[in-house]
Design an enzyme around this catalytic site. Structure first.
Site, PDB file in Angstrom:
ATOM      1  N   LYS A  44       0.834  -1.209   0.000  1.00  0.00           N
ATOM      2  CA  LYS A  44       0.000   0.000   0.000  1.00  0.00           C
ATOM      3  C   LYS A  44       0.872   1.264   0.000  1.00  0.00           C
ATOM      4  CE  LYS A  44      -1.615   1.563   4.070  1.00  0.00           C
ATOM      5  NZ  LYS A  44      -1.248   2.982   4.280  1.00  0.00           N
ATOM      6  N   CYS A  49      -4.213  12.839  13.629  1.00  0.00           N
ATOM      7  CA  CYS A  49      -4.695  11.479  13.414  1.00  0.00           C
ATOM      8  C   CYS A  49      -4.415  10.693  14.675  1.00  0.00           C
ATOM      9  CB  CYS A  49      -4.052  10.843  12.199  1.00  0.00           C
ATOM     10  SG  CYS A  49      -2.388  10.312  12.505  1.00  0.00           S
ATOM     11  N   ARG A  58       1.549  14.375  13.424  1.00  0.00           N
ATOM     12  CA  ARG A  58       1.985  14.196  12.040  1.00  0.00           C
ATOM     13  C   ARG A  58       1.847  15.465  11.190  1.00  0.00           C
ATOM     14  NH1 ARG A  58      -0.336   8.443  10.166  1.00  0.00           N
ATOM     15  NH2 ARG A  58       1.553   8.246   8.953  1.00  0.00           N
ATOM     16  N   ARG A  84      -8.411  -0.337   5.475  1.00  0.00           N
ATOM     17  CA  ARG A  84      -7.614   0.684   4.789  1.00  0.00           C
ATOM     18  C   ARG A  84      -6.333   0.098   4.219  1.00  0.00           C
ATOM     19  NH1 ARG A  84      -5.646   4.788   8.368  1.00  0.00           N
ATOM     20  NH2 ARG A  84      -4.385   4.991   6.516  1.00  0.00           N
TER      21      ARG A  84
HETATM   22  C1  UD1 Z   1       4.805   6.904   6.395  1.00  0.00           C
HETATM   23  C2  UD1 Z   1       3.952   5.675   6.209  1.00  0.00           C
HETATM   24  C3  UD1 Z   1       3.485   5.148   7.558  1.00  0.00           C
HETATM   25  C4  UD1 Z   1       4.675   4.944   8.490  1.00  0.00           C
HETATM   26  C5  UD1 Z   1       5.550   6.182   8.552  1.00  0.00           C
HETATM   27  C6  UD1 Z   1       6.835   5.965   9.315  1.00  0.00           C
HETATM   28  C7  UD1 Z   1       2.914   6.023   4.045  1.00  0.00           C
HETATM   29  C8  UD1 Z   1       1.680   6.346   3.291  1.00  0.00           C
HETATM   30  N1  UD1 Z   1       2.807   6.032   5.391  1.00  0.00           N
HETATM   31  O1  UD1 Z   1       3.991   7.917   6.998  1.00  0.00           O
HETATM   32  O2  UD1 Z   1       2.792   3.921   7.355  1.00  0.00           O
HETATM   33  O3  UD1 Z   1       4.205   4.658   9.790  1.00  0.00           O
HETATM   34  O4  UD1 Z   1       5.917   6.606   7.216  1.00  0.00           O
HETATM   35  O5  UD1 Z   1       7.553   4.912   8.763  1.00  0.00           O
HETATM   36  O6  UD1 Z   1       3.939   5.734   3.476  1.00  0.00           O
HETATM   37  N2  UD1 Z   1       7.131  14.754  10.523  1.00  0.00           N
HETATM   38  C9  UD1 Z   1       7.222  16.096  10.824  1.00  0.00           C
HETATM   39  N3  UD1 Z   1       6.988  16.999   9.824  1.00  0.00           N
HETATM   40  C10 UD1 Z   1       6.670  16.621   8.543  1.00  0.00           C
HETATM   41  C11 UD1 Z   1       6.588  15.242   8.254  1.00  0.00           C
HETATM   42  C12 UD1 Z   1       6.827  14.338   9.263  1.00  0.00           C
HETATM   43  O7  UD1 Z   1       7.506  16.474  11.960  1.00  0.00           O
HETATM   44  O8  UD1 Z   1       6.484  17.488   7.687  1.00  0.00           O
HETATM   45  C13 UD1 Z   1       7.388  13.745  11.596  1.00  0.00           C
HETATM   46  C14 UD1 Z   1       6.151  12.906  11.913  1.00  0.00           C
HETATM   47  O9  UD1 Z   1       5.291  13.532  12.825  1.00  0.00           O
HETATM   48  C15 UD1 Z   1       6.784  11.645  12.461  1.00  0.00           C
HETATM   49  C16 UD1 Z   1       8.065  11.500  11.640  1.00  0.00           C
HETATM   50  O10 UD1 Z   1       8.332  12.803  11.119  1.00  0.00           O
HETATM   51  O11 UD1 Z   1       7.116  11.809  13.810  1.00  0.00           O
HETATM   52  C17 UD1 Z   1       7.995  10.521  10.502  1.00  0.00           C
HETATM   53  O12 UD1 Z   1       6.843  10.778   9.720  1.00  0.00           O
HETATM   54  P1  UD1 Z   1       6.736  10.429   8.183  1.00  0.00           P
HETATM   55  O13 UD1 Z   1       7.901   9.596   7.757  1.00  0.00           O
HETATM   56  O14 UD1 Z   1       6.480  11.686   7.433  1.00  0.00           O
HETATM   57  O15 UD1 Z   1       5.437   9.535   8.139  1.00  0.00           O
HETATM   58  P2  UD1 Z   1       4.442   9.435   6.944  1.00  0.00           P
HETATM   59  O16 UD1 Z   1       5.183   9.689   5.681  1.00  0.00           O
HETATM   60  O17 UD1 Z   1       3.224  10.235   7.230  1.00  0.00           O
END
Ligand code: UD1
Length: 420
Positions: free
Chosen positions: A22, A116, A121, A399
């Site tokens: 996914k 969420c 996030r 999902r």
């Molecule tokens: C993706 C995955 C999810 C997985 C996660 C971590 C997808 C669709 N989802 O989520 O299943 O659990 O990676 O492996 O691929 N953060 C910030 N600012 C930002 C972006 C992120 O502070 O702009 C922080 C987040 O709050 C979190 C960390 O960085 O603590 C990692 O998040 P991120 O890798 O972005 O997760 P997703 O891409 O949303």
């Protein structure tokens, strides 16, 4: 609303085919916004998140045909660049359209995803990087409005934190930007690497695929020709089925799987006393004589994935001794703890640390799914619990797991999908 009734304890046997990932399919579908042709993608998992993103593209004017494990998407007819709240609120990963829409059209509006269940996030890192590439970003009425009418320009992006969808967004934006973009501290997840590989086979020069430093040479808004490809296997679905074998003391074989994407997970199973037979595209797990406690810290790939944390917590309830789990990625990803406790688990929480002492005799109860992976942990625990467990709110499971109960049933589990 549907729920699952699971009767335990149960053992399972046989083999299961692993679906496409996914988390790889979502960015790859968003990537079709960059295409000048109709794109054919195979090994698409049949899960709700994929339908949600396709619906979003459909709302923007794209057409698509979703067949059995494959989809054809034509975004040449895209005529709208606003991703509305009604869709984005149901799936955070909708933010993946931000980079490609902005790169192609020079402007777009995407609803802020909001909070969420597993934490705040934010998307600040996505926005900061796009600003560095020349975008003007404003937030108004709950929407991110991004404008770069003359197109994005290549830049050196240094992510303060590793972000998976953030990296994917910037890779897609950079593919159509003017000049070279370098991403330092890029996510190295296999799903990000596949996005890079497909872009590379579509004519985009990318160096450093699979490493933390990516260099992407953009086309200056020339759309690309994307040839058919298959989505990589889902390493999290695979890890979840290995946990199902492990917690029920069963031998289980996974087919259509990539063991090289599961190294950190297999390592933890081995520390717990499980053994494996591994071939090029199959993994067989053999039960442990006695399950040993384990110590897990969730981190970015290639370390142990946060998306497997809840399932290993369920498994740790059956280890002899105290296991420790530290969640480093998301601040609120222990919602399954109270539900596992309802089944009889002995778990102590302190901030981002959990101590799980086993083996616990678990008993069936009513439990509530809180997020995607937490839901699967409850199903796993229920399979080793005595009596009936009803897992409610399984729309979370739908999902991201393709026909979980059908696959588990085919392995011999006693599991039914019922209506509330
Ligand atoms: C993706 C995955 C999810 C997985 C996660 C971590 C997808 C669709 N989802 O989520 O299943 O659990 O990676 O492996 O691929 N953060 C910030 N600012 C930002 C972006 C992120 O502070 O702009 C922080 C987040 O709050 C979190 C960390 O960085 O603590 C990692 O998040 P991120 O890798 O972005 O997760 P997703 O891409 O949303």
């Amino acid at each position: 609303m549907d729920y699952l009734k699971i009767t335990g304890p149960t053992t399972i046997e046989g083999s299961v085919d692993i679906a496409g990932a996914k988390n790889a399919a979502l960015p790859l579908i968003a990537m079709t916004i960059l295409a000048k042709n109709s794109v054919n993608i195979g090994n698409i998992p049949e899960v709700v998140d994929i339908r949600t993103l396709l619906k979003l593209l459909g709302n923007l004017g794209a057409t698509y045909t979703l067949g059995e494990h494959q989809v054809t998407i034509d975004t040449t007819t895209l005529n709208d660049t606003k991703a509305t709240y009604s869709i984005v609120k149901t799936m955070r990963a909708s933010i993946l359209v931000l980079g490609p829409l902005l790169a192609r059209f020079g402007h777009c509006e995407v609803s802020l995803p909001g909070g969420c269940a597993i934490g705040q996030r934010p998307i600040d890192l996505h926005l900061k990087a796009l600003e560095k590439m020349g975008a003007k970003i404003t937030i108004h009425g709950g929407y991110v409005r991004a404008v770069a009418e003359k197109g994005l320009r290549g830049a050196h992006i240094i992510f303060d934190k590793i972000t998976v969808t953030g990296t994917a967004n910037i890779i897609m934006a950079a593919a159509l930007a003017r000049g070279k973009t370098t991403i330092t501290n890029a996510a190295r997840e296999p799903e990000v690497a596949q996005l890079c590989e497909v872009l590379r086979s579509s004519g985009i020069s990318i160096d450093g695929i699979g490493t933390a430093e990516l260099t992407i040479y953009g086309t200056d808004r020339r759309l690309i020709d994307i040839q058919p490809f298959d989505v990589i296997p889902d390493r999290i679905e695979a890890g979840t089925y290995l946990c199902a074998g492990a917690i029920t003391g069963s031998k289980i074989t996974l087919n259509k799987v990539r063991h090289d994407h599961l190294e950190a997970v297999i390592e933890k199973f081995m520390e717990m006393g499980f053994t494996f037979d591994i071939t090029r595209n199959s993994i067989t797990l053999y039960p442990a004589k006695s399950i040993k406690p384990v110590s897990i810290v969730t981190q970015e790939y290639p370390a142990f994935p946060t998306d497997m944390q809840a399932q290993f917590m369920a498994l740790a309830t059956q280890a002899v001794g105290t296991s420790t789990i530290e969640e480093r990625l998301f601040e609120n990803r222990f919602m399954h703890v109270s539900e596992l406790q309802r089944l009889g688990a002995d778990i102590r929480l302190s901030g981002s640390h959990a101590n799980i002492t086993g083996p616990s005799k678990l008993f069936g109860a009513d439990v509530m799914a809180t997020d995607l992976r937490a839901s699967s942990a409850l199903v796993l625990a229920a399979m080793s619990a005595d009596g009936e467990t009803d897992v409610h709110r399984i729309y979370h499971l739908d999902r991201g797991y393709e026909q979980l109960e059908v696959k588990l049933k085919s392995l011999g589990a006693k599991i039914e999908r019922l209506k509330e």
